[in-house]
Design a protein around this motif. Structure first.
Motif, PDB file in Angstrom:
ATOM      1  N   LEU A 196       0.841  -1.195   0.000  1.00 15.21           N
ATOM      2  CA  LEU A 196       0.000   0.000   0.000  1.00 15.21           C
ATOM      3  C   LEU A 196       0.875   1.243   0.000  1.00 15.21           C
ATOM      4  CD1 LEU A 196      -2.675  -1.117   2.622  1.00 15.21           C
ATOM      5  CD2 LEU A 196      -2.756  -1.333   0.126  1.00 15.21           C
ATOM      6  N   GLU A 197       0.375   2.308  -0.598  1.00 13.34           N
ATOM      7  CA  GLU A 197       1.135   3.550  -0.623  1.00 13.34           C
ATOM      8  C   GLU A 197       0.776   4.400   0.588  1.00 13.34           C
ATOM      9  OE1 GLU A 197       0.046   5.259  -4.385  1.00 13.34           O
ATOM     10  OE2 GLU A 197      -1.908   5.927  -3.665  1.00 13.34           O
ATOM     11  N   VAL A 198       1.765   5.124   1.103  1.00 14.82           N
ATOM     12  CA  VAL A 198       1.527   6.054   2.208  1.00 14.82           C
ATOM     13  C   VAL A 198       1.031   7.359   1.602  1.00 14.82           C
ATOM     14  CG1 VAL A 198       2.560   7.328   4.124  1.00 14.82           C
ATOM     15  CG2 VAL A 198       3.287   4.975   3.644  1.00 14.82           C
ATOM     16  N   ARG A 199      -0.125   7.793   2.060  1.00 16.03           N
ATOM     17  CA  ARG A 199      -0.738   9.005   1.512  1.00 16.03           C
ATOM     18  C   ARG A 199      -0.640  10.197   2.450  1.00 16.03           C
ATOM     19  NH1 ARG A 199      -5.960   5.894  -0.995  1.00 16.03           N
ATOM     20  NH2 ARG A 199      -4.795   4.842  -2.635  1.00 16.03           N
ATOM     21  N   ASN A 200      -0.526   9.916   3.737  1.00 13.23           N
ATOM     22  CA  ASN A 200      -0.451  11.003   4.704  1.00 13.23           C
ATOM     23  C   ASN A 200       0.112  10.452   6.008  1.00 13.23           C
ATOM     24  OD1 ASN A 200      -0.761  13.635   5.518  1.00 13.23           O
ATOM     25  ND2 ASN A 200      -2.980  13.683   5.302  1.00 13.23           N
ATOM     26  N   ASP A 201       0.825  11.287   6.727  1.00  8.36           N
ATOM     27  CA  ASP A 201       1.377  10.917   8.034  1.00  8.36           C
ATOM     28  C   ASP A 201       1.311  12.183   8.884  1.00  8.36           C
ATOM     29  OD1 ASP A 201       2.873  10.077  10.244  1.00  8.36           O
ATOM     30  OD2 ASP A 201       4.352   9.019   9.014  1.00  8.36           O
ATOM     31  N   VAL A 202       0.335  12.196   9.799  1.00  7.03           N
ATOM     32  CA  VAL A 202       0.039  13.416  10.542  1.00  7.03           C
ATOM     33  C   VAL A 202       0.128  13.164  12.040  1.00  7.03           C
ATOM     34  CG1 VAL A 202      -1.744  15.149  11.024  1.00  7.03           C
ATOM     35  CG2 VAL A 202      -1.528  14.195   8.731  1.00  7.03           C
ATOM     36  N   GLY A 203       0.784  14.062  12.735  1.00  9.03           N
ATOM     37  CA  GLY A 203       0.809  14.015  14.187  1.00  9.03           C
ATOM     38  C   GLY A 203       0.115  15.250  14.743  1.00  9.03           C
ATOM     39  N   TYR A 204      -0.572  15.052  15.881  1.00 10.82           N
ATOM     40  CA  TYR A 204      -1.250  16.172  16.520  1.00 10.82           C
ATOM     41  C   TYR A 204      -1.492  15.820  17.979  1.00 10.82           C
ATOM     42  CZ  TYR A 204      -4.772  19.647  17.703  1.00 10.82           C
ATOM     43  OH  TYR A 204      -5.466  20.661  18.307  1.00 10.82           O
ATOM     44  N   GLY A 205      -1.038  16.648  18.868  1.00 15.38           N
ATOM     45  CA  GLY A 205      -1.296  16.467  20.288  1.00 15.38           C
ATOM     46  C   GLY A 205      -0.826  15.133  20.844  1.00 15.38           C
ATOM     47  N   GLY A 206       0.306  14.661  20.394  1.00 15.58           N
ATOM     48  CA  GLY A 206       0.830  13.392  20.867  1.00 15.58           C
ATOM     49  C   GLY A 206       0.213  12.175  20.195  1.00 15.58           C
ATOM     50  N   MET A 207      -0.647  12.397  19.226  1.00 15.93           N
ATOM     51  CA  MET A 207      -1.262  11.295  18.493  1.00 15.93           C
ATOM     52  C   MET A 207      -0.750  11.311  17.058  1.00 15.93           C
ATOM     53  SD  MET A 207      -5.142  11.443  19.969  1.00 15.93           S
ATOM     54  CE  MET A 207      -5.264  13.225  19.934  1.00 15.93           C
ATOM     55  N   ARG A 208      -0.950  10.203  16.352  1.00 14.84           N
ATOM     56  CA  ARG A 208      -0.466  10.094  14.979  1.00 14.84           C
ATOM     57  C   ARG A 208      -1.473   9.301  14.160  1.00 14.84           C
ATOM     58  NH1 ARG A 208       5.078   6.888  13.313  1.00 14.84           N
ATOM     59  NH2 ARG A 208       5.074   7.388  11.097  1.00 14.84           N
ATOM     60  N   VAL A 217      -1.638   7.644  10.201  1.00 13.90           N
ATOM     61  CA  VAL A 217      -0.971   7.368   8.935  1.00 13.90           C
ATOM     62  C   VAL A 217      -2.024   6.813   7.984  1.00 13.90           C
ATOM     63  CG1 VAL A 217       0.813   6.045   7.735  1.00 13.90           C
ATOM     64  CG2 VAL A 217       1.252   6.902  10.048  1.00 13.90           C
ATOM     65  N   THR A 218      -2.143   7.445   6.829  1.00 12.73           N
ATOM     66  CA  THR A 218      -3.117   7.026   5.842  1.00 12.73           C
ATOM     67  C   THR A 218      -2.401   6.270   4.732  1.00 12.73           C
ATOM     68  OG1 THR A 218      -4.437   8.992   6.321  1.00 12.73           O
ATOM     69  CG2 THR A 218      -4.930   7.829   4.280  1.00 12.73           C
ATOM     70  N   VAL A 219      -2.914   5.066   4.433  1.00 14.66           N
ATOM     71  CA  VAL A 219      -2.366   4.233   3.365  1.00 14.66           C
ATOM     72  C   VAL A 219      -3.508   3.841   2.437  1.00 14.66           C
ATOM     73  CG1 VAL A 219      -0.468   3.336   4.784  1.00 14.66           C
ATOM     74  CG2 VAL A 219      -2.625   2.092   4.708  1.00 14.66           C
ATOM     75  N   GLY A 220      -3.160   3.332   1.278  1.00 11.76           N
ATOM     76  CA  GLY A 220      -4.193   2.874   0.358  1.00 11.76           C
ATOM     77  C   GLY A 220      -3.591   2.163  -0.828  1.00 11.76           C
ATOM     78  N   ALA A 221      -4.436   1.414  -1.515  1.00 16.42           N
ATOM     79  CA  ALA A 221      -4.015   0.699  -2.720  1.00 16.42           C
ATOM     80  C   ALA A 221      -3.913   1.689  -3.875  1.00 16.42           C
ATOM     81  CB  ALA A 221      -5.013  -0.398  -3.058  1.00 16.42           C
TER      82      ALA A 221
END
Length: 138
Positions: A28-40, A42-46
């Motif tokens: 799967l390809e990584v489309r987004n990797d976002v952190g905010y307020g100590g959380m994360r 990661v968006t993936v997809g075909a």
């Protein structure tokens, strides 16, 4: 009215362990990797489904959750009782061999199911069931 799936969420306990499985093993390809307020997140997809995202998120991505709630969700995740996902494949046996060779934890080898598919199953690094199904030809 036209309704389509846009996003689904999979709870994971360690993004750095989960990402190689979903990206490198499943392709799967990584489309987004976002952190905010100590959380994360990661968006993936075909690549073949650019409009469908799978979001890898912490089991309880809620800053207002109680410690007891966090512990309960972590326990369910560790047991494999949270979300799962089913992928379609055009070759269940080849998919099984590729994931097995990469060290995937096998839950079920490829088998013909009575409801018209051939499928197999693995656990991801967080314990989630990940199934792969191929429609059987008659």
């Amino acid at each position: 009215m036209d309704i389509k799936l846009s996003q689904c969420f999979i709870a994971i306990d360690d993004h750095d362990k989960a990402l190689p499985f979903y990206r490198d093993v499943l392709g799967l390809e990584v489309r987004n990797d976002v952190g905010y307020g100590g959380m994360r997140w990661v968006t993936v997809g075909a690549p073949s489904q650019p409009d469908v995202d799978i979001v890898l998120e912490s089991p309880l991505a809620d800053p207002n959750a109680s410690p007891a709630d966090r512990e309960a969700v972590a326990e369910l995740l560790a047991k494999g009782h949270l979300r799962g996902v089913i992928f379609m494949t055009d070759d269940c046996d080849a998919t099984f061999e590729r994931i097995s060779a990469a060290g995937g934890e096998v839950l079920q080898e490829p088998i013909d199911q009575p409801y018209g598919v051939r499928d197999c199953a693995f656990r991801d690094p967080s314990g989630n069931m990940v199934r792969f199904r191929q429609p059987r030809t008659q």
